[in-house]
Design a protein around this motif. Structure first.
Motif, PDB file in Angstrom:
ATOM      1  N   THR A   9       0.854  -1.177   0.000  1.00  0.00           N
ATOM      2  CA  THR A   9       0.000   0.000   0.000  1.00  0.00           C
ATOM      3  C   THR A   9       0.891   1.227   0.000  1.00  0.00           C
ATOM      4  N   GLU A  10       0.648   2.160  -0.931  1.00  0.00           N
ATOM      5  CA  GLU A  10       1.473   3.366  -1.004  1.00  0.00           C
ATOM      6  C   GLU A  10       0.678   4.582  -0.569  1.00  0.00           C
ATOM      7  N   LYS A  11       1.263   5.349   0.363  1.00  0.00           N
ATOM      8  CA  LYS A  11       0.669   6.586   0.845  1.00  0.00           C
ATOM      9  C   LYS A  11       1.599   7.741   0.479  1.00  0.00           C
ATOM     10  N   THR A  12       1.056   8.771  -0.161  1.00  0.00           N
ATOM     11  CA  THR A  12       1.871   9.901  -0.587  1.00  0.00           C
ATOM     12  C   THR A  12       1.891  10.981   0.492  1.00  0.00           C
ATOM     13  N   VAL A  13       3.044  11.636   0.609  1.00  0.00           N
ATOM     14  CA  VAL A  13       3.234  12.721   1.576  1.00  0.00           C
ATOM     15  C   VAL A  13       3.628  13.956   0.782  1.00  0.00           C
ATOM     16  N   ASN A  14       2.629  14.731   0.360  1.00  0.00           N
ATOM     17  CA  ASN A  14       2.868  15.868  -0.526  1.00  0.00           C
ATOM     18  C   ASN A  14       2.378  17.192   0.046  1.00  0.00           C
ATOM     19  N   THR A  15       1.606  17.165   1.109  1.00  0.00           N
ATOM     20  CA  THR A  15       1.056  18.390   1.684  1.00  0.00           C
ATOM     21  C   THR A  15       1.470  18.511   3.142  1.00  0.00           C
ATOM     22  N   SER A  16       1.189  19.689   3.707  1.00  0.00           N
ATOM     23  CA  SER A  16       1.486  19.896   5.123  1.00  0.00           C
ATOM     24  C   SER A  16       0.697  18.937   5.994  1.00  0.00           C
ATOM     25  N   ASP A  17      -0.558  18.679   5.621  1.00  0.00           N
ATOM     26  CA  ASP A  17      -1.373  17.729   6.383  1.00  0.00           C
ATOM     27  C   ASP A  17      -0.774  16.330   6.314  1.00  0.00           C
ATOM     28  N   ASP A  18      -0.301  15.932   5.125  1.00  0.00           N
ATOM     29  CA  ASP A  18       0.354  14.626   4.984  1.00  0.00           C
ATOM     30  C   ASP A  18       1.590  14.542   5.876  1.00  0.00           C
ATOM     31  N   ALA A  19       2.392  15.613   5.881  1.00  0.00           N
ATOM     32  CA  ALA A  19       3.630  15.622   6.665  1.00  0.00           C
ATOM     33  C   ALA A  19       3.335  15.514   8.156  1.00  0.00           C
TER      34      ALA A  19
END
Length: 207
Positions: A101-111
């Motif tokens: 499963t891949e989760k992307t970390v591209n926004t401040s909320d993701d970070a």
């Protein structure tokens, strides 16, 4: 009941415990991407019915040995954009035919979600069962994947397709602007000051 029959029954129960959770009727994917199985439909999150073989209904069945490893040591990969180590890690998993499963970390909320769940602001991060590895080093990833029992070469069916990556933090619903009261002027509009473009990770976030 003689010992032979008792031994056969115990052996059968042990084999059933080691294999994939055939008793489970539902597959549940948590907000962090971790997969669990249950015999009761969850009321607080989406679920997917599971076939008697232990595979999710509508998906391509995995080979028996691979299915057991995935059930015991599911793999979650956290990645960012324009991240060469993330690409290298993803390619390693795909070349070995490892479902993940891949989760992307591209926004401040993701970070912020990554920091909260994994205790790091670095990508890539891979989780193999309960083992977390921050950063990409091929030898280290390979060692832990081998230890989990994943094959060194792909054993996936030719029709298998890896699921698409999804954002780690769910997108917030847009807020509707309140209607101005009668007789009032709308607020003035200002150009935003130059700075980091929207969606960039906060200071301190590292690839």
């Amino acid at each position: 009941m003689n010992r032979v029959v008792v031994s056969a029954l115990v052996s059968g129960l042990l084999c059933a415990g080691v294999s994939s959770p055939a008793w489970a009727q539902y597959k549940v994917v948590g907000p962090d991407g971790r997969v669990t199985y249950t015999d009761r439909p969850p009321v607080d999150r989406p679920s997917q019915a599971v076939k008697s073989s232990g595979t999710a209904a509508g998906s391509v069945p995995l080979p028996y040995t691979l299915r057991n490893v995935v059930a015991r040591y599911p793999v979650t990969l956290y990645t960012g954009t324009s991240c060469a180590p993330c690409d290298a890690g993803r390619n390693l998993l795909k070349s070995r035919g490892i479902p993940f499963t891949e989760k992307t970390v591209n926004t401040s909320d993701d970070a912020r979600a990554l920091q909260s769940r994994e205790g790091t602001n670095q990508v890539p991060v891979i989780r193999i069962g309960s083992k977390q590895i921050a950063g990409y080093e091929q030898g280290e990833w390979t060692s832990y994947l081998d230890a989990a029992g994943y094959p060194s070469e792909s054993a996936l069916p030719p029709t298998y397709r890896h699921p698409a990556a999804t954002p780690l933090a769910p997108a917030a619903a847009p807020k509707s602007e309140p209607e101005p009261e009668a007789g009032t002027l709308p607020p003035p509009q200002f150009n935003s000051a130059p700075g980091n473009p929207a969606g960039n990770a906060p200071p301190g976030f590292r690839f």
